[in-house]
Design a protein around this motif. Structure first.
Motif, PDB file in Angstrom:
ATOM      1  N   UNK A   1      -6.520   2.421 -14.693  1.00 35.13           N
ATOM      2  CA  UNK A   1      -6.890   3.472 -13.812  1.00 35.13           C
ATOM      3  C   UNK A   1      -7.826   3.441 -12.794  1.00 35.13           C
ATOM      4  N   UNK A   2      -7.585   3.424 -11.679  1.00 40.87           N
ATOM      5  CA  UNK A   2      -8.360   3.327 -10.281  1.00 40.87           C
ATOM      6  C   UNK A   2      -8.767   4.666  -9.647  1.00 40.87           C
ATOM      7  N   UNK A   3      -8.660   5.669 -10.171  1.00 36.90           N
ATOM      8  CA  UNK A   3      -8.638   6.901  -9.516  1.00 36.90           C
ATOM      9  C   UNK A   3      -9.846   7.358  -9.087  1.00 36.90           C
ATOM     10  N   UNK A   4      -9.929   7.995  -7.700  1.00 42.77           N
ATOM     11  CA  UNK A   4     -11.013   8.487  -7.109  1.00 42.77           C
ATOM     12  C   UNK A   4     -12.034   7.168  -6.763  1.00 42.77           C
ATOM     13  N   UNK A   5     -11.457   6.047  -6.506  1.00 45.48           N
ATOM     14  CA  UNK A   5     -12.194   4.766  -5.654  1.00 45.48           C
ATOM     15  C   UNK A   5     -11.723   4.853  -4.567  1.00 45.48           C
ATOM     16  N   UNK A   6     -12.531   3.681  -3.459  1.00 45.58           N
ATOM     17  CA  UNK A   6     -12.422   3.880  -2.108  1.00 45.58           C
ATOM     18  C   UNK A   6     -11.489   2.658  -1.651  1.00 45.58           C
ATOM     19  N   UNK A   7     -10.729   2.065  -2.845  1.00 50.13           N
ATOM     20  CA  UNK A   7      -9.953   0.799  -2.350  1.00 50.13           C
ATOM     21  C   UNK A   7      -8.951   1.174  -1.329  1.00 50.13           C
ATOM     22  N   UNK A   8      -8.620   0.278  -0.520  1.00 53.87           N
ATOM     23  CA  UNK A   8      -7.941   0.312   0.662  1.00 53.87           C
ATOM     24  C   UNK A   8      -6.289  -0.348   0.083  1.00 53.87           C
ATOM     25  N   UNK A   9      -6.413  -1.357  -0.540  1.00 58.52           N
ATOM     26  CA  UNK A   9      -5.347  -1.910  -0.981  1.00 58.52           C
ATOM     27  C   UNK A   9      -5.406  -2.648  -2.483  1.00 58.52           C
ATOM     28  N   UNK A  10      -4.345  -3.266  -2.959  1.00 58.36           N
ATOM     29  CA  UNK A  10      -4.402  -3.733  -4.310  1.00 58.36           C
ATOM     30  C   UNK A  10      -3.999  -5.242  -4.113  1.00 58.36           C
ATOM     31  N   UNK A  11      -4.576  -6.104  -5.130  1.00 54.16           N
ATOM     32  CA  UNK A  11      -4.204  -7.546  -5.106  1.00 54.16           C
ATOM     33  C   UNK A  11      -2.680  -7.942  -5.452  1.00 54.16           C
ATOM     34  N   UNK A  12      -2.277  -8.906  -4.842  1.00 53.90           N
ATOM     35  CA  UNK A  12      -0.818  -9.352  -5.301  1.00 53.90           C
ATOM     36  C   UNK A  12      -0.891  -9.611  -6.688  1.00 53.90           C
ATOM     37  N   UNK A  13      -2.017 -10.086  -7.384  1.00 52.18           N
ATOM     38  CA  UNK A  13      -2.047 -10.263  -8.892  1.00 52.18           C
ATOM     39  C   UNK A  13      -1.667  -9.058  -9.792  1.00 52.18           C
ATOM     40  N   UNK A  14      -1.583  -7.929  -9.114  1.00 55.05           N
ATOM     41  CA  UNK A  14      -1.342  -6.777 -10.029  1.00 55.05           C
ATOM     42  C   UNK A  14       0.366  -7.058 -10.600  1.00 55.05           C
ATOM     43  N   UNK A  15       1.009  -7.729  -9.854  1.00 51.49           N
ATOM     44  CA  UNK A  15       2.674  -7.890 -10.306  1.00 51.49           C
ATOM     45  C   UNK A  15       2.461  -9.064 -11.687  1.00 51.49           C
ATOM     46  N   UNK A  16       1.542  -9.501 -11.890  1.00 52.45           N
ATOM     47  CA  UNK A  16       1.410 -10.365 -13.177  1.00 52.45           C
ATOM     48  C   UNK A  16       0.826  -9.536 -14.411  1.00 52.45           C
ATOM     49  N   UNK A  17       0.820  -8.213 -14.159  1.00 53.73           N
ATOM     50  CA  UNK A  17       0.555  -7.524 -15.258  1.00 53.73           C
ATOM     51  C   UNK A  17       1.748  -7.051 -15.980  1.00 53.73           C
ATOM     52  N   UNK A  18       2.514  -7.907 -16.817  1.00 57.63           N
ATOM     53  CA  UNK A  18       3.840  -7.676 -17.104  1.00 57.63           C
ATOM     54  C   UNK A  18       4.099  -6.683 -18.210  1.00 57.63           C
ATOM     55  N   UNK A  19       2.778  -6.311 -18.970  1.00 64.77           N
ATOM     56  CA  UNK A  19       2.728  -5.253 -20.011  1.00 64.77           C
ATOM     57  C   UNK A  19       2.405  -4.080 -19.563  1.00 64.77           C
TER      58      UNK A  19
END
Length: 855
Positions: free
Chosen positions: A402-420
């Motif tokens: 959960x990253x709600x309410x943050x000021x992030x502009x993008x997410x890292x490509x490592x996101x697709x490593x979270x297979x679970x």
């Protein structure tokens, strides 16, 4: 003690009262009861305003100021300094003749000047704290200690919660010992009493007594003794219920958790069986929430459909998690003002981490293998702008991010490593423009992109075969959903695109390569839908069967479709800014509970087509709203329905519609209004009479509320055709509430012989020609309040003085009506802290949110 506190409040020499004692002893309950009694006695108690503020352990000046400002209707300005807001609060309170400020759960000394609280004779302050020195630091005049209950009182409270089983001869002696072990602490007594309710076996009572005596608190201080009874209640939970309970402690102190959000977490964690459909899982989760509330481990939150933990119960849960080495081992540092990422606390065995609502600016790029971590809550860290590429690699087993309410502009490509990963929540990430490919997230069930800046759906979305909920609401920049993606989401059950920029169209009428309504219709498991649609979809078997399958839907049809909620929005169609002269909406109405026609034209032709083409009534429709129709509704003439097309209509809202009487609309649709409960008419400039009674309508048997405002030509509410007489003593025998505003020509409400016997609330503002109310001496005792200007009240005429004398104490002059009261629906009759009513995720029933126990 309540009598003593109230007595002291009325004394001139007492300005500040302190109420102190250990956690769970009843301090908040005491001041809550004080607040609610003052609310109920608004006419006789001396305070012009009562302000309730929850301070909490982690004191934040701005948060406390915000609670006060909201109660005072003082605008919260973005970027405004605390000093400036304090000045404006001070100025507003200086205008109040007298007020009472209740500060609940104060842990540290508070500078009232910094809050903006003027200290003069008309200011009264009551505060609760666990510490006497905190009361003294605020210079209280009198301090009351809330002590433990004596043995007799404790036993009485225990019996009330444990029930009739305490009367059994074989149980009673042991039960008394169990009650004594609770140490007179109300929270402990209630918790243990409910845990033992209905337990008739002596062996269970002996075991409970042994557990209470043998449990060793984490810290051997009097504050920690409450852990013993709490542990008993906790130990009686099933393993998954324990996990559900402990998860609630991840949220900050005094945090009101949305029930729907909480249940989604439980689903993602596997606490609830994932094989059932989403609706079943939500209902099961809500049942678990209620069970935890019944066990006194959760309580009602500050808002509807929310829950929270008592701070002592939360302390206990954190103690359990921090001392455990099993799957409940967690790190909880939420809402404590944390500025630096605590990477040294991320140990391999940790299962859940909550750093939400802090001031983190950056995360660690250092890879620390937390191979067991399943939940990472980072929402509410507004200063957080970036996720390092290596950060997510540390958590291969992550199920919730959960990253709600943050000021992030993008997410890292490592996101697709979270297979679970099961739940990815990016709600209110207002600067997030791009989401990396979702390939590899095959197990994800919930994807929340609400209020992000994405312009198109993420790459790889079509591969998410396990996706159940897709939230694209408030995506104001979303322009593209490529064709072929949506049908591949075969398990999708909830699609929420409320207020999204993207408008769905039908095949052949949309830009090539874009998704169409036909694709949504192919989703066999879809049950909840909220979308914007370009035009009224044509009648087709595919659309009809698709609509019938949905349990909840909101279709906003037209370029600007949007409107206020009603009580019947479970299946709602809103049509705005369209020419509906050639549209046939009968197939929609067969499956709709609420219809809104907003600033449409061609309404006459549409009504006539509806009458001609309809072969049966629309039994499901409960609410009808027509707003902003500039033309005149034609008299029905020969185009009259042969039967009542809306036989179950409960609400009718007409705003800015040109009609002389509602009868013109009634004629087309054959309305009888036999089930109508709520009637609202506003800004209908041509309206002269609300309703004429005759052959079609003789009376309105179930009408409970009438709201009429800003109809400058309205002369009377009800009239009768020549020769017609009322069929009963009143044409509105069930009417409870009538609110009339700005009706300069209104002279009468009904026939002179009528008396409205069920009236409870009357509000008349700027209706100076109205001289009579249909209230007899016999019925006046049932009226709870009459609100209006003093000059109007003084000019009313009565059949006898008894009626006026009965109503006089219940009259409230317009200038003395509490802020926020005018216009508030009397469906919301309770203003106490304890009471709240649930609302659904897609606003199935949207109750107006009341201030927390204010007056």
């Amino acid at each position: 003690m309540l009598v003593k506190v109230r007595s002291c409040l009325m004394r001139d020499g007492v300005q500040k009262i302190g109420i102190w004692g250990m956690g769970g002893v009843g301090k908040t309950t005491l001041v809550r009861e004080l607040n609610n009694k003052l609310w109920k006695e608004a006419d006789t108690q001396p305070f012009g305003m009562v302000i309730w503020v929850t301070v909490s352990k982690e004191f934040e000046l701005g948060r406390v100021q915000k609670q006060i400002a909201e109660r005072l209707d003082v605008e919260i300005r973005l970027g405004e300094s605390e000093e400036r807001l304090a000045s404006r609060i001070y100025g507003r309170l200086e205008q109040v003749s007298s007020f009472l400020l209740i500060l609940d759960d104060v842990w540290k000394p508070i500078d009232l000047d910094q809050l903006g609280i003027p200290e003069h004779k008309s200011t009264k302050i009551v505060l609760t704290s666990r510490f006497l020195e905190v009361c003294q630091s605020i210079k209280t005049d009198i301090d009351f200690r809330v002590n433990y209950l004596c043995e007799e009182e404790a036993w009485e409270l225990f019996c009330k919660n444990a029930g009739e089983v305490t009367r059994l001869d074989r149980v009673r002696p042991i039960a008394k010992n169990v009650s004594r072990e609770c140490g007179g602490l109300p929270l402990a007594i209630i918790t243990v009493g409910i845990a033992m309710r209905g337990k008739k076996k002596v062996e269970l009572w002996k075991h409970a007594l042994k557990e209470l005596k043998s449990a060793v608190p984490y810290v051997k201080s009097i504050e920690e003794k409450i852990y013993q009874p709490l542990k008993l209640s906790y130990d009686r939970l099933q393993p998954k219920m324990k996990s559900c309970f402990l998860f609630c402690a991840l949220f900050p102190e005094d945090y009101s958790i949305e029930v729907s959000e909480l249940v989604r977490y439980w689903i993602a964690e596997g606490f609830i069986d994932e094989t059932q459909n989403y609706s079943y899982l939500m209902n099961q989760g809500i049942t678990l929430v209620e069970n935890l509330k019944d066990s006194c481990l959760l309580e009602e939150g500050a808002h509807v459909d929310t829950v929270k933990m008592h701070d002592v119960v939360r302390d206990f849960a954190i103690w359990v998690m921090s001392s455990s080495q099993d799957d409940s081992h967690s790190l909880v540092m939420s809402g404590i003002g944390l500025c630096e990422f605590p990477h040294e606390k991320f140990v391999p065995s940790i299962r859940r981490v909550s750093l939400m609502n802090n001031k983190l600016k950056r995360l660690s790029n250092q890879v620390v293998k937390c191979v067991e971590l399943s939940a990472l809550l980072l929402q509410g860290n507004f200063h957080l702008k970036e996720l390092p590429e290596g950060f997510l690699i540390s958590f291969p087993a992550l199920r919730i991010l959960n990253l709600s309410g943050t000021c992030i502009r993008s997410l890292p490509n490592s996101l697709n490593k979270l297979h679970e990963l099961r739940s990815l929540i990016l709600r209110d990430c207002y600067y997030l423009e791009e989401v990396p490919s979702l390939l590899g997230l095959a197990k994800i069930q919930i994807l929340d992109l609400c209020a992000t800046r994405i312009r198109e759906t993420p790459r790889g979305l079509e591969t998410l075969n396990s996706l159940r909920l897709l939230d694209l609401s408030r995506t104001h920049h979303l322009e593209s959903i490529p064709a072929g993606i949506i049908p591949q989401l075969s398990n999708l059950e909830v699609l929420d695109m409320t207020l999204s920029h993207f408008h769905w169209g039908v095949q052949g009428q949309t830009q090539e390569g874009q998704a169409t309504l036909e694709e949504i219709a192919r989703l066999q498991r879809l049950s909840v839908l909220s979308i914007r649609v370009v035009c009224v979809p044509p009648l087709s078997p595919d659309y009809n069967s698709w609509i019938e399958r949905l349990k909840k839907f909101q279709l906003f049809i037209g370029p600007t479709a949007n409107s206020l909620p009603s009580r019947h929005d479970k299946r709602r169609v809103t049509i705005s800014s369209l020419n509906v002269s050639e549209a046939f909406i009968g197939w929609l109405l067969e499956n709709t509970t609420s219809l809104v026609m907003n600033h449409c034209w061609g309404l006459n032709e549409m009504l006539e087509n509806l009458v001609i083409d309809s072969t049966s009534s629309f039994n499901m429709l409960r609410s009808l709203t027509v707003e902003g129709f500039g033309g005149s509704i034609r008299p029905a003439g020969g185009c009259v329905a042969q039967l009542d097309l809306l036989p179950n209509l409960e609400e009718l809202h007409l705003r800015r519609v040109n009609l002389g009487t509602i009868r013109e609309l009634v004629g087309h649709l054959g309305l009888r209004f036999e089930t109508l409960k709520h009637l609202e008419i506003s800004r209908c400039s041509q309206l002269k009479c609300l309703l004429s009674f005759g052959n079609f309508i003789c009376f309105l048997p179930n009408l409970q509320e009438i709201h009429v405002s800003f109809c400058e030509r309205l002369q009377e509410l009800f009239d009768y055709f020549p020769g017609e007489v009322p069929t009963s003593a009143s044409v509105v025998p069930a009417l409870r509430v009538i609110k009339l505003r700005n009706l300069p020509r209104l002279r009468r409400l009904c026939s002179q012989e009528e008396s409205w016997g069920c009236l409870e609330h009357v509000e008349v503002i700027s209706c100076n020609l109205l001289r009579n109310l249909p209230i007899s001496a016999n019925d006046a005792h049932g009226v709870k309040e009459v609100r209006g200007e003093t000059h109007w009240w003084n000019n009313l005429t009565w059949d006898d003085n008894t009626t006026r004398e009965t109503l006089q104490p219940r009259f409230i002059a317009a200038g003395n009506i509490p802020t926020g009261s005018l216009g508030m629906s009397c469906y919301q009759s309770s203003n106490t802290i304890e009471e709240a009513s649930p609302i659904s995720t897609l606003q199935e029933s949207q109750a107006e949110e009341l201030p927390v126990a204010t007056m």
